[in-house]
Design a protein around this motif. Structure first.
Motif, mmCIF file in Angstrom:
data_model
loop_
_atom_site.group_PDB
_atom_site.id
_atom_site.type_symbol
_atom_site.label_atom_id
_atom_site.label_comp_id
_atom_site.label_asym_id
_atom_site.label_seq_id
_atom_site.Cartn_x
_atom_site.Cartn_y
_atom_site.Cartn_z
ATOM 1 N N VAL A 1 0.681 27.152 14.267
ATOM 2 C CA VAL A 1 1.638 26.482 13.390
ATOM 3 C C VAL A 1 2.915 27.297 13.236
ATOM 4 C CG1 VAL A 1 -0.150 25.249 12.122
ATOM 5 C CG2 VAL A 1 0.612 27.482 11.299
ATOM 6 N N ASP A 2 3.997 26.566 13.088
ATOM 7 C CA ASP A 2 5.316 27.148 12.848
ATOM 8 C C ASP A 2 5.875 26.428 11.624
ATOM 9 O OD1 ASP A 2 7.820 28.260 12.963
ATOM 10 O OD2 ASP A 2 8.483 27.134 14.722
ATOM 11 N N VAL A 3 5.843 27.078 10.453
ATOM 12 C CA VAL A 3 6.280 26.435 9.210
ATOM 13 C C VAL A 3 7.797 26.251 9.244
ATOM 14 C CG1 VAL A 3 6.386 26.633 6.709
ATOM 15 C CG2 VAL A 3 4.332 27.380 7.934
ATOM 16 N N LEU A 4 8.243 25.028 8.970
ATOM 17 C CA LEU A 4 9.660 24.689 9.075
ATOM 18 C C LEU A 4 10.346 24.606 7.715
ATOM 19 C CD1 LEU A 4 9.419 21.822 11.739
ATOM 20 C CD2 LEU A 4 9.769 24.263 12.133
ATOM 21 N N LEU A 5 9.682 23.992 6.748
ATOM 22 C CA LEU A 5 10.336 23.749 5.462
ATOM 23 C C LEU A 5 9.280 23.521 4.400
ATOM 24 C CD1 LEU A 5 10.176 20.404 4.712
ATOM 25 C CD2 LEU A 5 11.649 20.342 6.713
ATOM 26 N N GLU A 6 9.720 23.450 3.169
ATOM 27 C CA GLU A 6 8.847 23.077 2.074
ATOM 28 C C GLU A 6 9.566 22.086 1.182
ATOM 29 O OE1 GLU A 6 7.929 26.711 0.087
ATOM 30 O OE2 GLU A 6 9.853 26.811 -0.988
ATOM 31 N N GLU A 7 8.785 21.234 0.513
ATOM 32 C CA GLU A 7 9.373 20.255 -0.395
ATOM 33 C C GLU A 7 8.430 20.032 -1.574
ATOM 34 O OE1 GLU A 7 10.054 16.593 1.671
ATOM 35 O OE2 GLU A 7 8.074 16.578 2.592
ATOM 36 N N ASP A 8 9.012 19.704 -2.720
ATOM 37 C CA ASP A 8 8.234 19.481 -3.928
ATOM 38 C C ASP A 8 7.675 18.065 -3.953
ATOM 39 O OD1 ASP A 8 8.978 22.027 -4.714
ATOM 40 O OD2 ASP A 8 10.691 21.314 -5.887
ATOM 41 N N LEU A 9 6.507 17.934 -4.569
ATOM 42 C CA LEU A 9 5.894 16.626 -4.736
ATOM 43 C C LEU A 9 6.389 16.011 -6.041
ATOM 44 C CD1 LEU A 9 3.831 15.115 -2.965
ATOM 45 C CD2 LEU A 9 2.053 15.887 -4.542
ATOM 46 N N THR A 10 6.591 14.706 -6.053
ATOM 47 C CA THR A 10 7.084 14.027 -7.254
ATOM 48 C C THR A 10 6.141 12.898 -7.652
ATOM 49 O OG1 THR A 10 8.425 12.406 -6.021
ATOM 50 C CG2 THR A 10 9.482 14.486 -6.600
ATOM 51 N N LEU A 11 6.160 12.577 -8.932
ATOM 52 C CA LEU A 11 5.471 11.406 -9.455
ATOM 53 C C LEU A 11 6.433 10.229 -9.364
ATOM 54 C CD1 LEU A 11 3.035 10.129 -10.998
ATOM 55 C CD2 LEU A 11 4.269 10.719 -13.116
ATOM 56 N N VAL A 12 6.043 9.206 -8.619
ATOM 57 C CA VAL A 12 6.900 8.043 -8.386
ATOM 58 C C VAL A 12 6.398 6.902 -9.259
ATOM 59 C CG1 VAL A 12 7.831 6.460 -6.656
ATOM 60 C CG2 VAL A 12 7.244 8.818 -6.020
ATOM 61 N N THR A 13 7.299 6.349 -10.088
ATOM 62 C CA THR A 13 6.885 5.345 -11.075
ATOM 63 C C THR A 13 7.774 4.107 -11.007
ATOM 64 O OG1 THR A 13 8.343 6.100 -12.862
ATOM 65 C CG2 THR A 13 6.237 7.259 -12.587
ATOM 66 N N PRO A 14 7.310 2.987 -11.602
ATOM 67 C CA PRO A 14 8.192 1.818 -11.738
ATOM 68 C C PRO A 14 9.394 2.158 -12.627
ATOM 69 C CG PRO A 14 5.887 1.242 -12.171
ATOM 70 C CD PRO A 14 5.958 2.744 -12.133
ATOM 71 N N THR A 15 10.471 1.443 -12.470
ATOM 72 C CA THR A 15 11.668 1.714 -13.286
ATOM 73 C C THR A 15 11.433 1.374 -14.750
ATOM 74 O OG1 THR A 15 12.506 -0.484 -12.701
ATOM 75 C CG2 THR A 15 13.266 1.357 -11.371
ATOM 76 N N SER A 16 10.431 0.539 -15.002
ATOM 77 C CA SER A 16 10.156 0.134 -16.378
ATOM 78 C C SER A 16 9.480 1.237 -17.199
ATOM 79 C CB SER A 16 9.267 -1.121 -16.396
ATOM 80 O OG SER A 16 8.040 -0.858 -15.721
ATOM 81 N N TRP A 17 9.021 2.291 -16.524
ATOM 82 C CA TRP A 17 8.355 3.370 -17.238
ATOM 83 C C TRP A 17 9.394 4.348 -17.790
ATOM 84 C CZ3 TRP A 17 3.238 5.258 -14.552
ATOM 85 C CH2 TRP A 17 2.381 4.147 -14.358
ATOM 86 N N GLY A 18 10.088 3.945 -18.789
ATOM 87 C CA GLY A 18 11.143 4.769 -19.362
ATOM 88 C C GLY A 18 10.650 6.003 -20.066
ATOM 89 N N HIS A 19 9.347 6.076 -20.365
ATOM 90 C CA HIS A 19 8.804 7.231 -21.080
ATOM 91 C C HIS A 19 8.605 8.440 -20.172
ATOM 92 C CE1 HIS A 19 5.406 5.130 -19.251
ATOM 93 N NE2 HIS A 19 4.703 6.251 -19.355
#
Length: 316
Positions: free
Chosen positions: A165-183
């Protein structure tokens, strides 16, 4: 080969013979070949012993071919020319790259990286037929091991002993929600993931295992809204329709977030980071020009990140 049979002719000895014949001198031939005079003399002596004949008359004016030497010279030049032609053919072949190159990636990576990689590889190896394959982690690793794909872009698994393996990059994981979840704010604590109805792949998938491990640290379990082993596009559409939330890197959802179709929150406490690596199988012979191919892919990914076309990614 019998005990009395002559040893096979050596191409290096023949090349030395041609050089001596051309220069007419042991010393000049040694100078041209960057060798000691004694080495050149031994090579000529070995040839004469193998052929059981004198190839040169040694005179005060230098080395003069005998009749046998004249006969050998034509053949020796043919051998030298054939070897030179073979070297050139091999050099030309490897410079063109492999006849076919199969590159695989997990869906999120494929969607972001394949277009630029395809352009870069075709520019470098225009004669190579490039094939892209998309797959989830488990089957993709199997394809690598079986030699069904040559190179893969993957989220680096915890256990990768069978891979180079040759590690290229890293990225953060996000919680993806409907737009109606304003909280849901710009960040979301991992310990609270058990409170969110999630849309994730079935048990055993890398992303599902990661999510289960995150809540298990707090002694909790996931609250699954539904399982989705289809593409990320399907998962995102389910989230848009309010069926639940999912976990994805920001690059996968950036366009829909910008369009106001989804919201996302960065996972924190801890920040959840995944590394993207370029992988090949340890147990498979490499494709021609593999090093050059790997560098081409690495530079393409680097350019994509630096241009901002891979949002949320950081080069390693």
């Amino acid at each position: 080969m019998s005990a009395n049979a002559p040893a096979p002719l050596n191409s290096e000895d023949l090349a030395c013979f041609v050089c001596v014949a051309g220069t007419g001198s042991i010393s000049r031939a040694a100078l041209e070949q960057g060798a000691d005079q004694s080495t050149v003399s031994r090579q000529i002596a070995r040839l004469e012993a193998n052929l059981d004949t004198r190839l040169f008359h040694r005179t005060g004016r230098g080395m003069i071919l005998t009749e046998s030497g004249q006969t050998l010279l034509g053949y020796a030049r043919q051998v030298s020319a054939t070897l030179a032609e073979a070297r050139e053919a091999i050099r030309a072949s490897t410079a063109q790259g492999p006849a076919q190159l199969i590159i695989a990636a997990q869906p999120t990576i494929a969607n972001t990286a394949f277009a630029s990689i395809g352009t870069a590889v075709k520019q470098r190896f225009p004669a190579t037929r490039v094939r892209f394959v998309e797959g989830l982690a488990s089957p993709l690793l199997g394809w690598l091991a079986a030699g069904e794909v040559d190179v893969a872009l993957i989220y680096l698994p915890d256990q990768h002993g069978a891979l180079k393996v040759d590690v290229l990059l890293e990225e953060d994981l996000t919680l993806v929600t409907p737009t109606s979840w304003g909280h849901i704010g710009p960040t979301f604590r991992c310990a609270s993931l058990d409170e969110v109805p999630l849309i994730l792949p079935s048990t055993g998938h890398g992303l599902r295992v990661l999510a289960e491990n995150l809540v298990a640290r707090a002694g909790k379990s996931l609250k699954m809204a539904m399982e989705c082993d289809a593409s990320n596009t399907v998962s995102m559409r389910l989230v848009e329709d309010g069926c639940g939330a999912t976990l994805l890197p920001f690059a996968a959802v950036a366009d829909r977030v910008a369009q106001g179709r989804l919201r996302c929150a960065r996972l924190v406490e801890p920040v959840v980071t995944r590394q993207v690596a370029l992988a090949t199988a340890r147990n498979r012979p490499p494709v021609p020009e593999l090093w050059d191919i790997m560098q081409t892919v690495r530079q393409s990914v680097r350019n994509t990140v630096m241009s901002g076309a891979w949002p949320g990614a950081r080069l390693v």
